[in-house]
Design an enzyme around this catalytic site. Structure first.
Site: not given
Ligand SMILES: [Zn+2]
Length: 405
Positions: A178, A262, A358, A329, A348
């Site tokens: 991330d 990503e 992160d 989550c 969550c």
């Protein structure tokens, strides 16, 4: 066969540096002259000159401009070749129309052949043996050698070609990463990398130097002196950042066969802040701050390095759609805005799983991109055409475990 590039700092004698300037100057002269020809030719509706036609002109120019005879003909022909290629890129729409070159910025010349290597020296035709700072061993056969000036120093780029049998990555690990501003990168194994901030630290220094430059009389001696200072600060920033990223990407690539990232459109993100004329960007100030930060962090460069390093080792970089990775989550896959307590905290609402936000995102990224075992991915890769540094795995893939949440 793959190609690989090496770049080293040259240590020319004063006479050699003088020759470099002459070679670069003549190469630039030929580029500009050829571009001028092309432009007037296009204006008159005559189309584009071929490489051979321009080379014919080159012979005439040598009679007219005697300094062209003092340099080796290879770099001059290479200039014409480079221009032909630039025009080709322009006509197929991948790049803009080539520009005239100015003295000083990125002076360069290239030898397609005739160069030799001897430990810490490189032989350049008509210039001789030039010493360079050898920071790593060079493998493969030399394809071409380019000399470039950057921030007052001369560098040599050596492109080699080598025979690589389909490499098999030594590791079987996979990792999701991330990317962020407060943490440069968070790995799904729980480790993370602090921000580089190479630019942040010297930003005020740079701003001060630029202010001083603005107060000087343009092109005066003091202006030139200050300009060099500004260039040195830029050079330092670039150097620190590159060094940091190389160490980081080498270690991540060495230890992981599959790296999932990503698919952040870094370029688009930085372009969007200004907006267009029809749609001026909202939040321009906040966005440009973030953008400066994004660019400062070198996310794009990070990804580029990971991609080519994975390719050498026979590993893989997979890009996944970044939407929702921060709100879902990683344990029960429940997706809700309320899961995100703050910038750093994730809790969550469904299963009460708590984690650094992160790290939770990094786990989601891994799950989205690597639903198969690395070995399966590698064997699948071998069936794919090579030279593709990465393929995009969409989150909508039916194999993704995230969908079952
Ligand atoms: Zn949960």
């Amino acid at each position: 066969m793959t190609r690989k590039g090496y770049r080293f700092l040259l240590k020319p004698t004063a006479e050699q540096a003088e020759l470099f300037c002459r070679f670069a100057g003549s190469s630039r002269f030929v580029w500009n002259k050829a571009l001028e020809c092309q432009k007037s030719c296009l204006k008159n509706g005559k189309g584009v000159f071929s490489y051979a036609e321009i080379c014919g002109r080159l012979v005439e120019w040598k009679d007219e401009f005697h300094f062209l005879k003092e340099v080796h003909s290879q770099p001059l022909q290479q200039s014409v070749k480079d221009l032909s290629l630039a025009l080709k890129h322009c006509f197929d729409g991948s790049k803009g129309f080539p520009k005239f070159k100015k003295k000083g910025d990125h002076d360069t010349f290239r030898f397609p052949q005739g160069t030799k290597l001897d430990n810490k020296k490189v032989y350049l035709p008509k210039i001789g043996w030039v010493k360079f700072r050898k920071s790593q061993e060079i493998e493969g056969t030399i394809k071409n050698v380019t000399v470039t000036r950057s921030m007052g120093n001369w560098f040599v780029s050596i492109q080699v070609e080598m025979d690589v049998q389909d490499p098999m990555h030594p590791s079987k690990n996979e990792v999701g990463i991330d990317m962020g501003v407060t943490r440069f990168a968070t790995l799904s194994d729980g480790s993370f990398v602090a921000p580089i901030n190479s630019f942040g630290q010297v930003r005020s220094k740079l701003a001060g130097a630029l202010r001083k430059l603005a107060r000087k009389q343009k092109y005066s001696n003091n202006w030139r002196k200050q300009k060099r200072k500004v260039q040195r600060i830029h050079s330092k920033i670039a150097h620190v950042r590159k060094d940091f990223l190389h160490k980081l990407t080498s270690s991540i690539s060495k230890n992981h066969a599959v790296i999932v990232l990503e698919d952040l459109k870094v370029k688009n993100m930085s372009a969007s802040a200004k907006g267009t004329i029809e749609d001026p960007g909202k939040n321009v100030k906040a966005k440009s701050g973030l953008n400066r930060s994004i660019l400062d962090q070198g996310w794009h460069e990070f990804r580029r390095q990971l991609e080519y390093k994975q390719q050498w080792r026979g590993g893989q970089v997979i890009l996944v759609n970044p939407s929702h990775t921060s709100l879902q989550c990683s344990e029960c896959h429940h997706r809700a805005k309320e899961n995100r307590v703050s910038q750093a905290e994730f809790k969550c609402v469904m299963c009460h799983h708590e984690e650094h936000a992160d790290l939770n995102a990094a786990k989601n990224i891994l799950a989205a991109g690597a639903p198969c075992k690395p070995v399966e991915i590698l064997s699948r890769m071998l069936l794919k055409p090579r030279n593709l540094p990465s393929f995009r795995a969409e989150r909508t893939s039916t194999k993704s475990p995230c969908l079952h949440g």
